[in-house]
Structure formats: C-alpha cells, structure tokens
Design a protein around this motif. Sequence first.
Motif, PDB file in Angstrom:
ATOM      1  N   MET A  28       0.730  -1.205   0.038  1.00  0.00           N
ATOM      2  CA  MET A  28       0.179  -0.025  -0.038  1.00  0.00           C
ATOM      3  C   MET A  28       0.777   1.433  -0.008  1.00  0.00           C
ATOM      4  N   GLY A  29       1.863   1.113   0.835  1.00  0.00           N
ATOM      5  CA  GLY A  29       2.774   2.298   0.740  1.00  0.00           C
ATOM      6  C   GLY A  29       3.450   2.552  -0.540  1.00  0.00           C
ATOM      7  N   ALA A  30       4.104   1.625  -1.052  1.00  0.00           N
ATOM      8  CA  ALA A  30       4.635   1.603  -2.467  1.00  0.00           C
ATOM      9  C   ALA A  30       3.656   2.078  -3.385  1.00  0.00           C
ATOM     10  N   LEU A  31       2.414   1.693  -3.541  1.00  0.00           N
ATOM     11  CA  LEU A  31       1.383   2.082  -4.564  1.00  0.00           C
ATOM     12  C   LEU A  31       1.160   3.500  -4.265  1.00  0.00           C
ATOM     13  N   GLY A  32       1.129   3.957  -3.023  1.00  0.00           N
ATOM     14  CA  GLY A  32       0.988   5.354  -2.730  1.00  0.00           C
ATOM     15  C   GLY A  32       1.909   6.384  -3.221  1.00  0.00           C
ATOM     16  N   VAL A  33       3.541   5.723  -2.984  1.00  0.00           N
ATOM     17  CA  VAL A  33       4.393   6.773  -3.424  1.00  0.00           C
ATOM     18  C   VAL A  33       4.407   6.730  -5.140  1.00  0.00           C
ATOM     19  N   LEU A  34       3.973   5.693  -5.719  1.00  0.00           N
ATOM     20  CA  LEU A  34       4.038   5.547  -7.163  1.00  0.00           C
ATOM     21  C   LEU A  34       2.830   6.300  -7.911  1.00  0.00           C
TER      22      LEU A  34
END
Length: 101
Positions: A18-24
Amino acid sequence: MSVPGSWYLALSAVLFAMGALGVLVRRNVLIMFMCVELMLNAANLAFVTFARMLDDIGGEVLVFFVLVVAAAEVVVGLGIVVAIYRRRRSVVADDLRAMRG
C-alpha cells in the motif's frame, strides 16, 4: 491462543505494498512522505515478527535504528516541504522539477 507469525508477515507485506503504491500513484509530497512512513512501519513489523519467531533480539534492535532514520527523514523532509510551500503555495511533486539547479 497466539496469532501465527505468518499473519504478521502478510500484514506487513500488504502495508508495504500500500505504501509503495501510494508513493508511485500520488503526487502530493506530504502523502508521499506518509506512504514512505507506512513502508518503514511495515518493515518494522516484519523485523519484530522475525525476531519473535527466531527468539532473537536483533530484529527489535534494528527497529530502533529504523525509527531513528524515520524521525530524521520526517524532520528534514517536512522542513523542505514547508520551505517549498512558502515559496510556491503548492507541494505537488511535478512542480518540484523546476527547483533543479
């Protein structure tokens, strides 16, 4: 009745994704910082889970170092974001390309 360690690792993987998707996906720098913090907390959860599963304190010690890095990242990052907001009145990541020297 204890929760299995694999559930904690699965939760950690979901939080990290979820964090990685949010950054991208997101372009607001504040949201990106929160997503990075979410990824760091997911890594902390995995470290503590492995420390508990292996009966070793090394993972828990590593969590303290990650927390120090996260705190330093917040202090420096938010200082930069506030300085940019005061100058441009926007904190969109696409606008930061103009700040290159």
